[in-house]
Design an enzyme around this catalytic site. Structure first.
Site, short mmCIF file in Angstrom:
data_model
loop_
_atom_site.label_atom_id
_atom_site.label_comp_id
_atom_site.label_asym_id
_atom_site.label_seq_id
_atom_site.Cartn_x
_atom_site.Cartn_y
_atom_site.Cartn_z
N LYS A 183 1.03 -1.24 0.15
CA LYS A 183 -0.08 0.17 -0.08
C LYS A 183 0.91 1.20 0.06
O LYS A 183 0.82 2.12 -0.59
CB LYS A 183 -1.00 -0.02 1.36
CG LYS A 183 -2.01 1.06 1.35
CD LYS A 183 -3.09 1.27 0.49
CE LYS A 183 -3.80 2.37 0.20
NZ LYS A 183 -4.09 2.97 1.38
N SER A 254 -6.24 10.95 -1.76
CA SER A 254 -6.73 11.32 -0.39
C SER A 254 -5.87 12.68 -0.04
O SER A 254 -5.92 13.53 0.50
CB SER A 254 -6.17 10.48 0.67
OG SER A 254 -5.02 9.86 0.47
O1 KPL Z 1 -5.16 5.11 -1.25
C1 KPL Z 1 -5.47 5.89 -2.01
C2 KPL Z 1 -5.39 7.25 -1.62
O2 KPL Z 1 -5.85 8.16 -2.13
O3 KPL Z 1 -4.98 7.69 -0.47
C3 KPL Z 1 -5.47 5.69 -3.28
C4 KPL Z 1 -4.99 4.13 -3.78
C5 KPL Z 1 -4.24 6.11 -4.36
C6 KPL Z 1 -6.66 5.80 -4.08
O4 KPL Z 1 -6.92 7.35 -4.30
#
Ligand code: KPL
Length: 302
Positions: A183, A254
Site C-alpha cells: 500500500k 486522499s
Molecule cells: O489510497 C489511495 C489514496 O488516495 O490515498 C489511492 C489508492 C491512491 C486511491 O486514491
C-alpha cells in the site's frame, strides 16, 4: 447463549472513520465516537450504490467514562501522537487499539504512548472521499489487518470477524508488513504526483508525461521494495500501481483531497517513511526526495 454485541469506539471522523461508523452500525455492532465531534454534526453519507443517508453524529457521541473495547483510530497520520495521548486516560488495560492511517510507522508512535496495550494495524483500499459534510464511498476495496505490538496475538481477535461482516473483505495477516509495504508503494507513487499535477488518479496513466513520472518513481523505489517485499518483482509492482490508478481513475487521491481542503498532507508517513527506509539501506531516491521537497515547500505538508 446470546452473543455479546461487538463494541467499537471511533477516534477521528474523517472519510475512513465515517465509513466504519456507517458500516458497523448497519451491521448491528455497538458503535460510539470518542474524542471531538467533527465540525459538521450531520453527515451526508453516499453509499457505493448511490443511496444517501443522513447521519447525526451527535447520536453516537460516547458517554463520559464509556467503556472502550476496540478503539478504531482513524485520525490522520500527523494527528496520531496527540490523539493517542489525549485518549490514553480513557482506555482500560484491555482496550484493543486498531490503527488505520495512510502510510507506515504508526505502530512505533502508538507503542511509545501505549506500551502495555494490544495494538493492531490495518490497511484499506476503499475509495472514500470527503467534501465538507458529505462522505462518499466511491470505490470498493479491501482491508487487511494484523498485529503490531507484543501484546497483540498473531491469531485474529474477535473484532476482525465483526469488521468483515460489516465491510467485507477484511483479511487477517499474522505478518502485516508486506501488505503495508504494498500500500505504501501505491501511495508513494500516486498521491504526491496527483498533488504536483493537480490531477485525478487516472491521468497518471492516461497522460504520457505524467505516466513517465509515475514510472520513474516506481523504478526508483524498486530496490527498496525488493528488500521489503522480495516476493513481488518490479514489473508486478508496476502492474499493481497502474491497475490502482486505472481502477480509481475518477478518484481524487486522499493527498490531493487534503490539499484542496487546505489540510496538511500525509507526506511524512508516506514519502517520508520511504525515504528514511531507503536511507537506512543506502539507496538513493532523488526523484522521491525532489517531490517530497516540492510538496513540503509549496504545500502545507506534515
Ligand atoms: O489510497 C489511495 C489514496 O488516495 O490515498 C489511492 C489508492 C491512491 C486511491 O486514491
Amino acid at each position: 447463549m446470546m452473543q455479546k454485541k461487538p463494541r467499537f469506539s471511533i477516534l477521528g471522523l474523517g472519510a475512513t472513520g465515517t465509513l466504519w461508523l456507517q458500516k458497523l452500525a448497519a451491521a448491528d455492532c455497538f458503535v460510539d465516537i470518542v474524542g471531538r465531534l467533527p465540525q459538521y454534526p450531520t453527515t451526508n453519507f453516499i453509499a457505493l450504490d448511490g443511496n444517501q443517508q443522513s447521519i447525526n453524529l451527535s447520536d453516537y457521541k460516547a458517554a463520559i467514562n464509556a467503556q472502550i473495547d476496540t478503539l478504531l483510530v482513524c485520525v490522520k497520520s500527523y494527528q496520531l501522537r496527540d490523539a493517542l495521548t489525549t485518549i490514553k486516560p480513557q482506555l482500560s488495560p484491555t482496550t484493543q487499539i486498531l490503527l488505520l492511517q495512510n502510510g507506515m510507522g504508526h505502530e512505533v508512535v502508538a507503542r511509545s504512548i501505549l506500551p502495555q496495550h494490544a495494538i493492531f494495524i490495518g490497511t484499506l483500499t476503499h475509495g472514500v472521499t470527503r467534501s465538507e459534510n458529505t462522505i462518499h464511498h466511491t470505490g470498493e476495496g479491501a482491508v487487511t489487518l494484523g498485529p503490531a505490538s507484543a501484546k497483540a496475538n498473531t491469531t485474529p481477535p474477535e473484532f476482525v470477524a465483526a469488521m468483515n461482516n460489516a465491510l467485507p473483505p477484511v483479511d487477517w495477516q499474522a505478518n502485516i508488513e508486506p501488505s503495508l509495504w504494498r500500500k505504501l508503494a501505491i501511495n508513494a507513487a500516486i498521491n504526491p504526483l496527483t498533488v504536483l499535477f493537480q490531477c485525478k488518479n487516472g491521468a497518471l496513466i492516461e497522460q504520457p508525461e505524467y505516466r513517465q513520472r509515475l514510472d520513474q518513481l516506481i523504478d526508483e523505489m524498486g530496490p527498496v521494495l525488493q528488500v521489503k517485499i522480495p516476493e513481488l518483482a518490479i514489473e508486478a509492482v508496476r502492474e499493481m500501481i497502474h491497475e490502482v490508478a486505472r481502477n480509481t481513475a475518477q478518484n481524487t487521491s486522499s493527498m490531493l483531497q487534503d490539499h484542496l481542503n487546505g489540510q496538511p498532507l500525509e507526506l511524512e508517513s508516506i514519502t517520508g517513511h520511504l525515504l528514511s527506509t531507503a536511507k537506512q539501506l543506502a539507496i538513493p531516491l532523488p526523484t522521491h526526495r525532489w517531490l517530497y521537497e516540492q510538496l513540503l515547500n509549496n504545500h502545507c505538508a506534515n
